[in-house]
Scaffold this active site. Structure first.
Site, PDB file in Angstrom:
ATOM      1  CG  ASP A   1      62.518 -42.747  12.185  1.00 14.34           C
ATOM      2  OD1 ASP A   1      62.392 -43.216  11.187  1.00 14.34           O
ATOM      3  OD2 ASP A   1      61.810 -43.035  13.223  1.00 14.34           O
TER       4      ASP A   1
ATOM      5  CB  CYS B   1      61.223 -41.419   2.667  1.00 12.43           C
ATOM      6  SG  CYS B   1      63.014 -42.097   2.488  1.00 12.43           S
TER       7      CYS B   1
ATOM      8  CG  ASP C   1      70.777 -39.131   5.041  1.00  9.29           C
ATOM      9  OD1 ASP C   1      70.739 -39.078   6.092  1.00  9.29           O
ATOM     10  OD2 ASP C   1      70.610 -40.022   4.397  1.00  9.29           O
TER      11      ASP C   1
ATOM     12  CE  LYS D   1      62.197 -41.907   7.418  1.00  9.35           C
ATOM     13  NZ  LYS D   1      62.987 -41.030   7.732  1.00  9.35           N
TER      14      LYS D   1
ATOM     15  CG  HIS E   1      64.352 -62.251   7.653  1.00  8.11           C
ATOM     16  ND1 HIS E   1      64.494 -63.856   7.567  1.00  8.11           N
ATOM     17  CD2 HIS E   1      63.209 -62.265   7.593  1.00  8.11           C
ATOM     18  CE1 HIS E   1      63.394 -64.350   8.014  1.00  8.11           C
ATOM     19  NE2 HIS E   1      62.531 -63.419   8.320  1.00  8.11           N
ATOM     20  CB  SER E   2      63.034 -62.501   2.105  1.00 12.25           C
ATOM     21  OG  SER E   2      63.098 -64.052   2.050  1.00 12.25           O
TER      22      SER E   2
END
Lengths: 353, 353
Positions: free
Chosen positions: B52, B20, B227, B23, B142-143
């Site tokens: 976000d 994270c 969270d 970000k 998806h890749s």
């Protein structure tokens, strides 16, 4: 907002591969992932052994939840256009199921060291233009710093159970209708190489921004549907034919094509996806025996491509008339046959039936 | 599967910023995006003006759909661990709403030129271990090829309307409980710099892999929940206090901390997110006046961090006993007060109440 504006930054010059051409190779991906042990709860009506399909979850009250996500690097230079195309492309899988989009969440990788963050505004304005046109709303998302600009959306839609379209319902006697012209893959590569004429690029952009929202289709029964994206017409038609346990006969000379695309393919403006798509379909189609440049049109990776619809033969004229306003390039491209050795057979309608 | 295995490839050495901490800066993002004109249909009960947050969609039958997505670059070296952490982290927002996860879709960027695609197997095995433990299923994804390895998930959950937790329900008199120890940001940076002891890293990995699934909580009313992720305890506590129109008093000396984290912070092992988080909270908290290294713990970007729960004071003992088995590091860290000038006030419980 023109892709040819003399803007200081051209998004397509910042990435190696744009749009759905940046997908990982399908064959390799499927091979690597086939050993995964996936849970399959009974509510998951349509899941995926690969990483590349949409999902259907039965909410249990006659309504299905349809979920998909898609993202990619810039396929055009203008941020508004790129945002709009990324959104239309992600929404397309929802329409391919006959569903109505409700929410979209942003997937953003942004090269903050190279690009002004002010670029996010037109980028998201373009996306919101398409998301709002679909009736959905932007509900959240996540962003990270990344060397390449990446944009896409995770999209959810709902559909009454009895109105949903799967890709497994094509029946012998159906006609196959493609709603948008092909050629975005080669045109995007040509743009990146500065070999595309501006009106070619604008035509491709308009097509890619068009939502696959067919509107109400009274008295038309759609037996099966899929959208044509990175794995090309040949790849997605093959998947649909195999899921339906039938074979498709597709007249290569009836295929709608974007202006400039055949010229680019004649000039061999290809990307890696043309080759990986050809490898992907070679055992189940005759794409490899089709003369160039048509072979590369069949395997051209589409970004925000059209829907491939399978409808009872008696209804295709009616559906074509309903599509005439919003999808003037839609064409009947073939028909569904009993299962043969090849899942998809392309033929030259000028010389053979 | 140990992060310290003598594997030829260490995932954390391939990226600039992990987890994270990668970000985009919160303050810049919010500033850039506040001008977007977002549609807000009545069914969208919780949306986001930023990119976000999680979303809540009212299905209209007493059930809410909860949706979130999260993805990032490697925060640990082992692919199985990274997959597991990426999944637990994405699922966390669903638990933060009191909801039950149903589906997950993969978001994958893979550096096919640098990494063997066989690495996808342990990566996805780790993710599936956590997704299946949550009761959800992998429904698609998806890749794309990308210079950096990126993994994450778009996750959907459902919750009966009357059992949902929002971040806006904290009430004066509530106790604040944090379910996991802090410090994953500095420990991940230390790992990347080869300055982390192995047992520190293993402790952080175990914590990050732990699902924020609190299980049934009979007779406990949770008034609000969020969270703790990239924007740190200070950032997420600030958001929750502001959404609830109250103030939080948090005893900095009661905070649970991962082994090694304070040592790393004393050694000034920080990443950019520590600084951007401090800037983000500086007008509404006193984090900036807190002595180092505590200041950096408050602003430490968490990956797959704990839940911050606001529960009536009379029920916190009961909740703590319910958490004792699965969340042995959970602590009562503060209480909710009537709204003051600061949204969050950190204090030193050793010297002051």
């Amino acid at each position: 907002m023109s892709v040819m504006d003399s803007a200081p930054i051209r998004l397509t010059q910042m990435v190696k591969k744009g749009g759905c051409a940046a997908k990982l190779p399908a064959a390799t991906l499927r091979q690597t992932l086939k050993d995964l042990r996936l849970n399959r709860p009974s509510q998951l009506l349509v899941g995926s052994q690969s990483l590349d399909d949409a999902a259907v979850w039965d909410l249990g009250n006659g309504t299905w939840l349809v979920q998909t996500l898609d993202f990619f690097t810039p396929i055009v230079d203008d941020p508004f256009d790129f945002g709009a195309i990324a959104a239309a492309n992600a929404l397309s899988d929802i329409y391919a199921m006959g569903a109505t989009p409700i929410t979209a969440m942003t997937i953003l990788g942004f090269p903050a060291a190279q690009l002004d963050m002010a670029l996010l505004k037109p980028l998201m304005d373009g996306a919101l233009d398409r998301i709002h046109a679909s009736g959905a709303c932007l509900a959240g998302g996540h962003s990270i710093e990344n060397d390449a600009l990446i944009l896409g959306f995770s999209v959810t839609g709902i559909v009454p159970e009895h109105r949903a379209w799967l890709n497994s319902g094509a029946r012998p006697g159906d006609h196959l209708i493609l709603t948008k012209p092909l050629g975005t893959g080669t045109l995007a590569s040509a743009l990146k190489l500065n070999q595309a004429q501006e009106h070619w690029v604008q035509g491709a952009i308009q097509s890619m921004k068009t939502l696959n929202d067919l509107g109400p289709l009274p008295d038309v029964k759609v037996n099966a549907s899929t959208d044509i994206t990175g794995f090309s017409l040949a790849g997605h038609a093959m998947q649909m034919a195999q899921a339906s346990e039938v074979s498709f006969h597709i007249d290569a000379h009836r295929l709608p094509v974007l202006q400039g695309a055949m010229s680019c393919l004649e000039d061999k403006i290809l990307n890696r996806a043309h080759h990986t798509n050809l490898a992907y379909v070679q055992d189940a189609t005759n794409a490899n025996e089709t003369p160039e440049p048509l072979k590369w049109l069949l395997t051209d990776p589409q970004t925000s491509g059209g829907l491939l619809l399978s409808v009872p033969g008696a209804q295709s004229t009616k559906l074509m008339s309903l599509l005439a306003t919003g999808f003037s390039e839609a064409r009947v491209i073939g028909e569904v046959k009993d299962k043969e050795s090849l899942s998809v057979r392309f033929y030259d309608g000028k010389t053979q039936v």
